[in-house]
Design a protein around this motif. Structure first.
Motif, PDB file in Angstrom:
ATOM      1  N   GLU A 153       0.838  -1.203   0.000  1.00  0.00           N
ATOM      2  CA  GLU A 153       0.000   0.000   0.000  1.00  0.00           C
ATOM      3  C   GLU A 153       0.868   1.247   0.000  1.00  0.00           C
ATOM      4  O   GLU A 153       0.592   2.219  -0.698  1.00  0.00           O
ATOM      5  N   ALA A 154       1.926   1.201   0.835  1.00  0.00           N
ATOM      6  CA  ALA A 154       2.827   2.350   0.914  1.00  0.00           C
ATOM      7  C   ALA A 154       3.541   2.545  -0.425  1.00  0.00           C
ATOM      8  O   ALA A 154       3.733   3.671  -0.881  1.00  0.00           O
ATOM      9  N   PHE A 177       2.404   1.732  -3.389  1.00  0.00           N
ATOM     10  CA  PHE A 177       1.437   2.326  -4.334  1.00  0.00           C
ATOM     11  C   PHE A 177       1.259   3.818  -4.048  1.00  0.00           C
ATOM     12  O   PHE A 177       1.213   4.644  -4.963  1.00  0.00           O
ATOM     13  N   PHE A 178       1.190   4.160  -2.791  1.00  0.00           N
ATOM     14  CA  PHE A 178       1.029   5.570  -2.408  1.00  0.00           C
ATOM     15  C   PHE A 178       2.178   6.417  -2.969  1.00  0.00           C
ATOM     16  O   PHE A 178       1.964   7.446  -3.604  1.00  0.00           O
ATOM     17  N   LEU A 179       3.408   5.956  -2.765  1.00  0.00           N
ATOM     18  CA  LEU A 179       4.570   6.710  -3.269  1.00  0.00           C
ATOM     19  C   LEU A 179       4.568   6.770  -4.790  1.00  0.00           C
ATOM     20  O   LEU A 179       4.853   7.809  -5.385  1.00  0.00           O
ATOM     21  N   ARG A 180       4.231   5.657  -5.421  1.00  0.00           N
ATOM     22  CA  ARG A 180       4.222   5.641  -6.891  1.00  0.00           C
ATOM     23  C   ARG A 180       3.140   6.567  -7.433  1.00  0.00           C
ATOM     24  O   ARG A 180       3.329   7.220  -8.455  1.00  0.00           O
ATOM     25  N   SER A 181       2.023   6.640  -6.721  1.00  0.00           N
ATOM     26  CA  SER A 181       0.947   7.524  -7.182  1.00  0.00           C
ATOM     27  C   SER A 181       1.355   8.990  -7.102  1.00  0.00           C
ATOM     28  O   SER A 181       0.684   9.862  -7.633  1.00  0.00           O
ATOM     29  N   ARG A 182       2.491   9.246  -6.434  1.00  0.00           N
ATOM     30  CA  ARG A 182       3.002  10.616  -6.360  1.00  0.00           C
ATOM     31  C   ARG A 182       4.144  10.825  -7.355  1.00  0.00           C
ATOM     32  O   ARG A 182       4.964  11.737  -7.196  1.00  0.00           O
ATOM     33  N   GLY A 183       4.233   9.921  -8.319  1.00  0.00           N
ATOM     34  CA  GLY A 183       5.195  10.114  -9.399  1.00  0.00           C
ATOM     35  C   GLY A 183       6.554   9.487  -9.147  1.00  0.00           C
ATOM     36  O   GLY A 183       7.448   9.563  -9.987  1.00  0.00           O
ATOM     37  N   ILE A 184       6.724   8.865  -7.988  1.00  0.00           N
ATOM     38  CA  ILE A 184       8.024   8.283  -7.649  1.00  0.00           C
ATOM     39  C   ILE A 184       8.093   6.874  -8.251  1.00  0.00           C
ATOM     40  O   ILE A 184       7.228   6.044  -7.980  1.00  0.00           O
ATOM     41  N   GLY A 185       9.107   6.628  -9.074  1.00  0.00           N
ATOM     42  CA  GLY A 185       9.228   5.343  -9.768  1.00  0.00           C
ATOM     43  C   GLY A 185       9.336   4.177  -8.792  1.00  0.00           C
ATOM     44  O   GLY A 185       9.712   4.353  -7.637  1.00  0.00           O
ATOM     45  N   GLU A 186       9.032   2.983  -9.278  1.00  0.00           N
ATOM     46  CA  GLU A 186       8.957   1.828  -8.377  1.00  0.00           C
ATOM     47  C   GLU A 186      10.268   1.585  -7.632  1.00  0.00           C
ATOM     48  O   GLU A 186      10.274   1.359  -6.416  1.00  0.00           O
TER      49      GLU A 186
END
Lengths: 404, 253
Positions: free
Chosen positions: A348-349, A351-360
């Motif tokens: 979940e965390a 996905f949260f970071l990725r949803s802010r544009g941060i690559g996997e």
């Protein structure tokens, strides 16, 4: 001269005894409870070619030391002290061979594999006396230049009453390194000790740290391990008088087939003493991690507060973590706690970071760094703490990006 | 003129269960739409599938942002494309300070959009101004992301992320949940301040309350995985009086 030669014969006879024990007992195997998870007999050669390698050129150590410019630097290459800078006032170094009583005191238990194997092969022994408040960090760097090199070193630290020091101990290179550090802290002394282990993936490090604390003496250890092959980072602390405190914080990042073992033993002999131990282990690939933490509170040691926590983050399903917390409490008025957790990356965390544009990859690195941030945060109080944190964060990031 | 966000006949399954069953929605730049619906109608599924969360499978239909399909895009590329989801339950991330997170996020998005990264000093000024408007003090920028934040602080922090990322399409998932009235007003002010002619917004909510403060242009009712009614803001007021009972049976029937 006579005293010296009688000491030499004492040392020689002690070393001979250690050699005999090593020849008979060898490395401990898993039937030895302390070595159950790290069977040295199965992993190490029965004997060593113990000739330090000749160096043909300077060894570049940038990016392997802790990177603090104003640190006083001592460098051991292949087990020999190769370089001693000017020492600050209040810090002296002497050969162990000039201190017979210390060798005897140090080798008090010849059934201990880490002690007899160290003494049997000992190449260099030094005594470091700290008599004042030293502002500049002291860095002791250990480096082996080749896989066939085995180095055996003993260092005895003596901190006088009221003395304080930030000690940076760093390890790099190949081969086998075995270090016994005995730390005697008189009352009101303070030692801040960073241990940075950043070795090649075939390297073996057996590092034993024994700390003895008098009244109000404080020992703060932060250990950071980035790769290496086989590692045992063992710390034993004895609390001899009220007000003494030890904080042990470890961050391990392991991958490949690395086997890394963190063992702690906190021996609260005195009442009104405190300790806190925290280990954060990150395991990738087929790495194996071990945390064995033991807290002993003796019968008369009332009002001891001791906490111990081990958390592991598993980045691979092939990795393995073994945790063995032990509390032995013989006093009745104490506050002791231990806990451990093993988990995976929080999806979940992520996905949260990725949803802010941060690559996997960057998001994973961020979560892993966050997992050990508390450990690096403990360097705040160290001399050059900000530099150390910055350098170590960069190393951690480089390590994680390389293995991602 | 083509829509900013176009959702066409969207069918989404989670595991074996189909949650969205042919959802159509079109939002133009400058518009604020609200989606209201009872529990289980598919509101959260819609927000997650828009943001690209794993486990939400599009079995039919498509989602277009500025004419480009998001269906196969990973979450980070959607953010770079201009989509933003304000989470109903923002995650706590120990060991990562809010400031580090914000800077990493903004620079990742800027890089992705072919813009220059911001240096530390100008970013600090930029984020402080935005934080001030949301009454988030400096201390909250230094703390680990959302760790120990109150419900209101977490939601304000979501809006702060939205305001620094400057998305073209913002989705607010139950942003009112867990907020007291003062926090609700602050959050709504922050959202309203970002309304402009280039930006679309989709406000997903169970209750009408939030819509008193973020006035939508169009209100949709989601039930049984489809939009069952679309109307003016008065539709929300009607719902507040009569509840969702009228709509729950509609799709099944």
């Amino acid at each position: 001269m006579e005293a010296m030669s009688s000491f030499n014969s004492l040392f020689n006879s002690m070393q001979q005894e250690a050699k005999d024990i090593f020849a008979a007992q060898g490395w401990p195997n898993k039937r030895n409870e302390d070595w159950h998870y790290t069977d040295l007999s199965a992993r190490l050669p029965a004997s060593f070619q113990n000739q330090p390698l000749e160096l043909s050129e300077d060894v570049p150590l940038e990016n392997l030391t802790c990177g603090v410019d104003d640190a006083t630097q001592l460098t051991f290459i292949n087990g020999l002290l190769s370089d001693v800078e000017d020492l600050p006032e209040g810090l002296t170094i002497d050969a162990l061979i000039a201190h017979p009583e210390l060798v005897k005191q140090s080798d008090d238990d010849m059934t201990d594999p880490l002690l007899y194997s160290n003494l049997a092969h000992l190449e260099t022994g030094i005594v470091i006396d700290v008599t004042g408040v030293i502002d500049r960090p002291l860095e002791i760097h250990f480096h082996n230049t080749a896989a066939e090199e085995a180095s055996f070193v003993r260092i005895i630290f003596r901190l006088a009453a009221g003395a304080s020091l930030t000690l940076l101990e760093s390890h790099s290179g190949w081969g086998h390194t075995q270090l016994v550090s005995d730390i005697y802290q008189a009352e009101d002394s303070m030692l801040r000790h960073l241990r940075l282990h950043q070795a090649e993936d075939t390297q073996v490090s057996l590092l034993l740290n024994r700390v003895s604390l008098d009244a109000q003496a404080h020992y703060h250890n932060v250990a950071v391990s980035l790769s290496g092959g086989l590692g045992r980072l063992e710390t034993r602390v004895t609390f001899n008088a009220p007000g003494s405190h030890a904080g042990l914080a470890t961050a391990l990042l392991s991958g490949g087939k690395q086997h890394i073992d963190v063992t702690t033993r906190l021996n609260h002999l005195s009442p009104d003493t405190t300790s806190d131990t925290v280990a954060r282990t990150i395991l990738d690939d087929e790495a194996c991690g071990i945390f064995q933490g033991k807290v002993i509170v003796h019968e008369d040691a009332q009002r001891v507060e001791a906490t111990q926590k081990s958390d592991a983050l598993m980045l691979s399903t092939e990795a393995m973590m073994n945790v063995k917390p032990e509390l032995e409490i013989y006093a009745d008025d104490v506050a002791c706690a231990h806990g451990s957790a093993i988990g995976e990356i929080d999806h979940e965390a992520l996905f949260f970071l990725r949803s802010r544009g941060i690559g996997e990859t960057a998001a994973r690195v961020m979560l892993v760094e966050g997992f050990i941030a508390e450990i690096l945060g403990r360097l705040d109080d160290f001399a050059a703490g900000a530099t150390l944190q910055e350098n170590l964060s960069k190393r951690v990031e480089t390590y994680l990006k390389k293995s991602a | 003129m083509s829509a900013l966000l176009e959702i066409k006949n969207l069918h989404v399954s989670v595991g074996e269960t189909e949650i969205l069953k042919g959802l159509n929605l079109s939002i133009s730049a400058g518009e604020v739409h609200a989606i209201m619906g009872p529990n289980g109608s598919g509101k959260s599924t819609l927000s997650y599938v828009l943001a690209g969360r794993d486990g939400y499978e599009i079995t039919q239909g498509d989602i277009l942002l500025n004419g480009v399909s998001l269906a196969e895009m990973n979450p980070e590329d959607r953010a770079i494309a201009g989509l933003f989801l304000a989470f109903q339950y923002p995650l706590e991330i120990p060991g990562v300070t809010n400031m580090t997170f914000l800077k990493t996020s903004v620079n990742a998005v800027r890089r992705g959009r072919g813009e220059d990264e911001m240096d530390a000093a100008s970013f600090l000024r930029f984020v402080r101004d935005k934080a001030k408007a949301l009454r988030l003090d400096d201390d909250m920028l230094k703390r680990p992301l959302n760790v120990g934040f109150s419900g209101g602080e977490k939601k304000r922090n979501e809006i702060l992320q939205m305001s620094v990322l400057e998305p073209t399409m913002a989705i607010l998932d139950e942003t009112d949940s867990g907020l007291d009235i003062d926090a609700l007003k602050t959050v709504a002010e922050g959202v309203s301040a970002m309304r402009d002619a280039q930006r679309g917004m989709l406000v997903i909510t169970h209750y009408q309350r939030l819509l008193d403060y973020i006035k939508p242009d169009i209100v949709h009712i989601l039930a049984g995985g489809q939009i069952v009614k679309t109307g003016s803001p008065e539709l929300a007021l009607e719902l507040e009086k009569s509840g969702y009972a009228d709509y729950i049976g509609e799709v099944v029937a």
